[in-house]
Design a protein around this motif. Structure first.
Motif, PDB file in Angstrom:
ATOM      1  N   GLY A 117       0.619  -1.151   0.080  1.00 38.97           N
ATOM      2  CA  GLY A 117      -0.038   0.028  -0.094  1.00 38.97           C
ATOM      3  C   GLY A 117       0.994   1.373  -0.076  1.00 38.97           C
ATOM      4  O   GLY A 117       0.291   2.322  -0.605  1.00 38.97           O
ATOM      5  N   LEU A 118       1.961   1.155   0.381  1.00 36.59           N
ATOM      6  CA  LEU A 118       3.121   2.081   0.537  1.00 36.59           C
ATOM      7  C   LEU A 118       3.796   2.413  -0.833  1.00 36.59           C
ATOM      8  O   LEU A 118       4.481   3.236  -0.932  1.00 36.59           O
ATOM      9  CB  LEU A 118       3.971   2.130   1.458  1.00 36.59           C
ATOM     10  CG  LEU A 118       3.439   2.186   3.121  1.00 36.59           C
ATOM     11  CD1 LEU A 118       4.827   1.950   4.177  1.00 36.59           C
ATOM     12  CD2 LEU A 118       2.787   3.239   3.309  1.00 36.59           C
ATOM     13  N   GLY A 119       3.508   1.494  -1.879  1.00 34.28           N
ATOM     14  CA  GLY A 119       4.010   1.577  -3.060  1.00 34.28           C
ATOM     15  C   GLY A 119       5.300   0.623  -3.266  1.00 34.28           C
ATOM     16  O   GLY A 119       5.829   0.728  -4.363  1.00 34.28           O
ATOM     17  N   LEU A 120       5.482  -0.149  -2.419  1.00 32.61           N
ATOM     18  CA  LEU A 120       6.580  -1.163  -2.619  1.00 32.61           C
ATOM     19  C   LEU A 120       6.209  -2.087  -3.706  1.00 32.61           C
ATOM     20  O   LEU A 120       4.955  -2.433  -3.522  1.00 32.61           O
ATOM     21  CB  LEU A 120       7.034  -1.826  -1.299  1.00 32.61           C
ATOM     22  CG  LEU A 120       8.246  -1.082  -0.820  1.00 32.61           C
ATOM     23  CD1 LEU A 120       7.784   0.243   0.004  1.00 32.61           C
ATOM     24  CD2 LEU A 120       8.834  -2.040   0.382  1.00 32.61           C
ATOM     25  N   LYS A 121       6.955  -2.786  -4.232  1.00 33.43           N
ATOM     26  CA  LYS A 121       6.743  -3.827  -5.325  1.00 33.43           C
ATOM     27  C   LYS A 121       7.842  -4.932  -5.432  1.00 33.43           C
ATOM     28  O   LYS A 121       8.688  -4.861  -4.776  1.00 33.43           O
ATOM     29  CB  LYS A 121       6.719  -3.260  -6.882  1.00 33.43           C
ATOM     30  CG  LYS A 121       5.820  -1.950  -7.115  1.00 33.43           C
ATOM     31  CD  LYS A 121       5.745  -1.590  -8.497  1.00 33.43           C
ATOM     32  CE  LYS A 121       4.736  -0.555  -8.933  1.00 33.43           C
ATOM     33  NZ  LYS A 121       5.020   0.787  -8.093  1.00 33.43           N
ATOM     34  N   THR A 122       7.213  -6.211  -5.830  1.00 34.51           N
ATOM     35  CA  THR A 122       7.956  -7.357  -5.722  1.00 34.51           C
ATOM     36  C   THR A 122       9.554  -7.076  -6.290  1.00 34.51           C
ATOM     37  O   THR A 122       9.644  -6.320  -7.299  1.00 34.51           O
ATOM     38  CB  THR A 122       7.360  -8.526  -6.523  1.00 34.51           C
ATOM     39  OG1 THR A 122       6.331  -8.841  -6.074  1.00 34.51           O
ATOM     40  CG2 THR A 122       8.429  -9.580  -6.435  1.00 34.51           C
ATOM     41  N   GLY A 123      10.612  -7.214  -5.562  1.00 32.44           N
ATOM     42  CA  GLY A 123      11.889  -6.939  -6.192  1.00 32.44           C
ATOM     43  C   GLY A 123      12.482  -5.795  -5.441  1.00 32.44           C
ATOM     44  O   GLY A 123      13.711  -5.520  -5.464  1.00 32.44           O
ATOM     45  N   VAL A 168      17.751   0.971  -1.157  1.00 26.71           N
ATOM     46  CA  VAL A 168      16.512   0.736  -0.144  1.00 26.71           C
ATOM     47  C   VAL A 168      15.376   1.562  -0.440  1.00 26.71           C
ATOM     48  O   VAL A 168      15.578   2.941  -0.266  1.00 26.71           O
ATOM     49  CB  VAL A 168      16.952   0.883   1.360  1.00 26.71           C
ATOM     50  CG1 VAL A 168      15.983   0.574   2.237  1.00 26.71           C
ATOM     51  CG2 VAL A 168      17.946  -0.294   1.404  1.00 26.71           C
ATOM     52  N   LYS A 169      14.237   1.183  -0.654  1.00 20.95           N
ATOM     53  CA  LYS A 169      13.066   1.843  -0.770  1.00 20.95           C
ATOM     54  C   LYS A 169      12.385   2.287   0.419  1.00 20.95           C
ATOM     55  O   LYS A 169      11.635   3.386   0.625  1.00 20.95           O
ATOM     56  CB  LYS A 169      11.996   1.314  -1.808  1.00 20.95           C
ATOM     57  CG  LYS A 169      10.927   2.239  -2.233  1.00 20.95           C
ATOM     58  CD  LYS A 169      10.103   1.645  -3.409  1.00 20.95           C
ATOM     59  CE  LYS A 169       9.003   2.580  -3.942  1.00 20.95           C
ATOM     60  NZ  LYS A 169       8.359   2.015  -5.243  1.00 20.95           N
ATOM     61  N   ALA A 170      12.394   1.313   1.344  1.00 24.28           N
ATOM     62  CA  ALA A 170      11.646   1.458   2.700  1.00 24.28           C
ATOM     63  C   ALA A 170      12.518   0.780   3.846  1.00 24.28           C
ATOM     64  O   ALA A 170      13.291  -0.153   3.700  1.00 24.28           O
ATOM     65  CB  ALA A 170      10.331   1.024   2.902  1.00 24.28           C
ATOM     66  N   LEU A 171      12.581   1.592   4.965  1.00 21.66           N
ATOM     67  CA  LEU A 171      13.630   1.418   6.024  1.00 21.66           C
ATOM     68  C   LEU A 171      12.735   1.043   7.161  1.00 21.66           C
ATOM     69  O   LEU A 171      12.028   2.016   7.728  1.00 21.66           O
ATOM     70  CB  LEU A 171      14.792   2.158   6.120  1.00 21.66           C
ATOM     71  CG  LEU A 171      15.597   2.119   7.370  1.00 21.66           C
ATOM     72  CD1 LEU A 171      16.167   0.633   7.415  1.00 21.66           C
ATOM     73  CD2 LEU A 171      16.593   3.138   7.616  1.00 21.66           C
ATOM     74  N   ILE A 172      12.879  -0.074   7.977  1.00 20.68           N
ATOM     75  CA  ILE A 172      12.089  -0.490   9.435  1.00 20.68           C
ATOM     76  C   ILE A 172      13.241  -0.279  10.227  1.00 20.68           C
ATOM     77  O   ILE A 172      14.419  -1.082  10.217  1.00 20.68           O
ATOM     78  CB  ILE A 172      11.279  -1.643   8.867  1.00 20.68           C
ATOM     79  CG1 ILE A 172      10.389  -1.538   8.062  1.00 20.68           C
ATOM     80  CG2 ILE A 172      10.938  -1.872  10.511  1.00 20.68           C
ATOM     81  CD1 ILE A 172       9.666  -2.847   7.848  1.00 20.68           C
TER      82      ILE A 172
END
Length: 582
Positions: free
Chosen positions: A85-91, A139-143
């Protein structure tokens, strides 16, 4: 390999073992008793939830969290859906930086469910190291948690990308972190420019959860799924890309040989998730065999481990030699110690002595202690103890070659040497990495067109499949299980205005296996102290890389051509009566 030393080592070739030299070339191909599996990590997760639904999958003692296999899949599916939902895609690359926690565990599963490539980041990394990792692999999203020990991760990201302080969550646009769009913090507080982990989970819609489930048929076993940073000859970490086929099959074979399939085991996991030992031998193996992972604490503390083993009735314990030394010390001080449920010990990360293994077996009354050998680039295990190994085999070898693996030992010219003869170990098979991310040149240094991985280790291979590590071809330092390459530290030290030249070596340490020693030549007139050098390093490199020992020298031993001879430098340091810190 270029950069990474073997991750799993036992004591190098011992004087007590008689080596049989054969005329046959050192080559073995261990045929498997069962075919390799085409399963993906996500399919393993689904099967675990169906087969062991209500059984504990994870017990995070320090958080007070307990997840069943069914609940873990449900929560991870929602996290994966929220990330879509945040825009991340497979890969896309999903970074995780933090200590052991239920959130780390769920992130591992969520990445597998949605086909993201999970990027493991050492929580001890400082700002320059964090920035390098995030930009290196895009990295597109960092937790990350808000903080851990002295680290303040939100502040660290903001120091790299000040735009985070003023942007809306999910709208990061930074010149210094061009690929990062979302920062997800494990906290109850609403921090500038960041989502809360819980909000991402709760944002999942039924439609997005359904999408996650549909993705399983599209994700392939050969797809990259995990990036793990290893030290490099350039001084910067290299990102090792592993796929589902690597880690799933390595753990299928590991679990059978380690007898994780004998019963519903409960593993006291003392090692960090961001290492192969923690996330592959820990999370992946537990999902395959229905074992429960017990996290005693966010990071290792022997007291917490002893308490968790007793309270949660653990049957298996994982650890490095340093951890076991501390664990034994606390166990022997504990009144009414009850660790009778322990059945198996797994040791990796650095050198194990025969005396240490015997102490572990006797103190905890273990039926068996497993030793093994491998490296991140082989996902990770290529050698492992057999169930019926003698004590001598356990303490003088790194185990027997794993199923479906080829191994050979070669000389400096790449020619195979006879069995029982030292040379460099090469590994080939399903377990070999895809390569280093965006490092074709460095990949070719370790992984040839023939698909043999060069380990960089001096090794003796026997006809019966067992092997011994004789020494190191490369200069990697292994400090308490942490792999450290001297070049990175040398580059930092040589940026100091009073340091003319720096050479970093490993020196023996009774507790950690090795410690970092920096040998320095100062500019004329400089009066730098050891404490000032250590203080200078803080904030520039991770704490475990900061040299414990400092030596000030007038010159270094060199060849006629001017090349520094580190082996002579190390000998000079070791011949000193004492290794103080000054």
């Amino acid at each position: 390999m270029g950069a990474l030393r073997a991750l799993f080592l036992t004591k190098p070739l011992t004087r007590r073992l008689c080596i049989a030299v054969s005329r046959k070339p050192s080559y073995l191909h261990k045929l498997g008793t069962e075919p390799l599996s085409p399963e993906t990590t996500g399919q393993i997760v689904d099967r675990a939830a169906q087969e062991w639904g209500d059984r504990d999958a994870l017990v995070s003692v320090h958080q007070g969290h307990r997840l069943s296999f069914r609940k873990a899949k449900e929560e991870a599916d929602k996290l994966a859906a929220g990330l879509l939902g945040l825009g991340l895609k497979t890969g896309d690359r999903l970074g995780i930086c933090g200590p052991n926690s239920s959130h780390w565990y769920l992130t591992f599963i969520a990445a597998a469910q949605a086909g993201f490539v999970l990027v493991n980041i050492n929580p001890a990394y400082q700002i320059p190291e964090l920035q390098y990792c995030l930009t290196k692999v895009g990295v597109k999203a960092l937790i990350a948690p808000e903080s851990f020990k002295t680290q303040r991760y939100h502040e660290m990201v903001c120091a790299i990308a000040p735009e985070v302080n003023t942007c809306a969550p999910g709208q990061i646009r930074s010149k210094r972190l061009p690929d990062l769009s979302s920062l997800i913090m494990i906290t109850d507080r609403q921090l500038p420019g960041a989502f809360r982990f819980s909000d991402v989970v709760e944002s999942a819609t039924p439609e997005l959860v359904s999408t996650v489930q549909q993705l399983q048929s599209q994700i392939q076993p050969d797809d990259g799924c995990n990036l793990q940073f290893t030290s490099g000859t350039t001084g910067q970490p290299k990102a090792t890309l592993l796929n589902h086929h690597n880690t799933v099959n390595n753990m299928l074979i590991f679990g059978k040989r380690a007898e994780l399939s004998r019963k519903a085991h409960r593993i006291c996991l003392q090692v960090p998730f961001f290492h192969c030992f923690g996330n592959v031998l820990g999370i992946m193996a537990s999902l395959i065999y229905g074992a429960t992972i017990v996290l005693p604490g966010a990071s290792f503390k022997a007291e917490e481990s002893i308490e968790a083993i007793q309270k949660e009735r653990c049957t298996v314990v994982y650890g490095t030699p340093t951890m076991y030394v501390d664990l034994l010390a606390i166990a022997k001080k504990t009144k009414n110690l009850n660790t009778d449920t322990l059945d198996l010990g797994m040791g990796a990360g650095a050198l194990f002595s025969k005396e240490l293994i015997q102490d572990i077996l006797q103190t905890f009354k273990l039926r068996r202690f497993c030793v093994g050998y491998g490296m991140t680039e082989t996902s990770p295990l290529s050698f492992l103890s057999m169930p019926d190994d003698t004590p001598e085999k356990q303490t003088s070898t790194v185990g027997c070659i794993m199923d479906h693996v080829e191994a050979k030992v070669v000389d400096a010219n790449g020619k195979m040497v006879p069995f029982g003869t030292p040379g460099e170990l090469l590994i080939r098979g399903y377990l070999n990495m895809l390569g280093y991310w965006d490092e074709d040149g460095r990949t070719k240094e370790i992984l040839g067109l023939d698909r043999w991985v060069r380990t960089g280790d001096q090794f003796v291979l026997q006809e019966d499949g067992y092997g011994q590590v004789v020494g190191r071809i490369k200069e990697m330092i292994i400090r308490g299980g942490e792999n450290i390459f001297p070049k990175e530290i040398e580059q930092v030290l040589e940026q100091h205005s009073e340091i003319l030249e720096a050479q970093v070596i490993g020196v023996p340490d009774s507790r950690l296996g090795e410690e970092v020693c920096a040998c320095l030549r100062l500019v004329d007139g400089a009066k730098l102290t050891a404490d000032q050098v250590k203080q200078y390093c803080k904030g520039k490199i991770a704490h475990f890389k900061i040299p414990r020992h400092i030596r000030f020298m007038a010159d270094f031993p060199k060849t006629v051509s001017g090349k520094i001879q580190k082996f002579k430098l190390q000998k000079m340091v070791l011949e000193e009566k004492s290794l103080g810190t000054g």
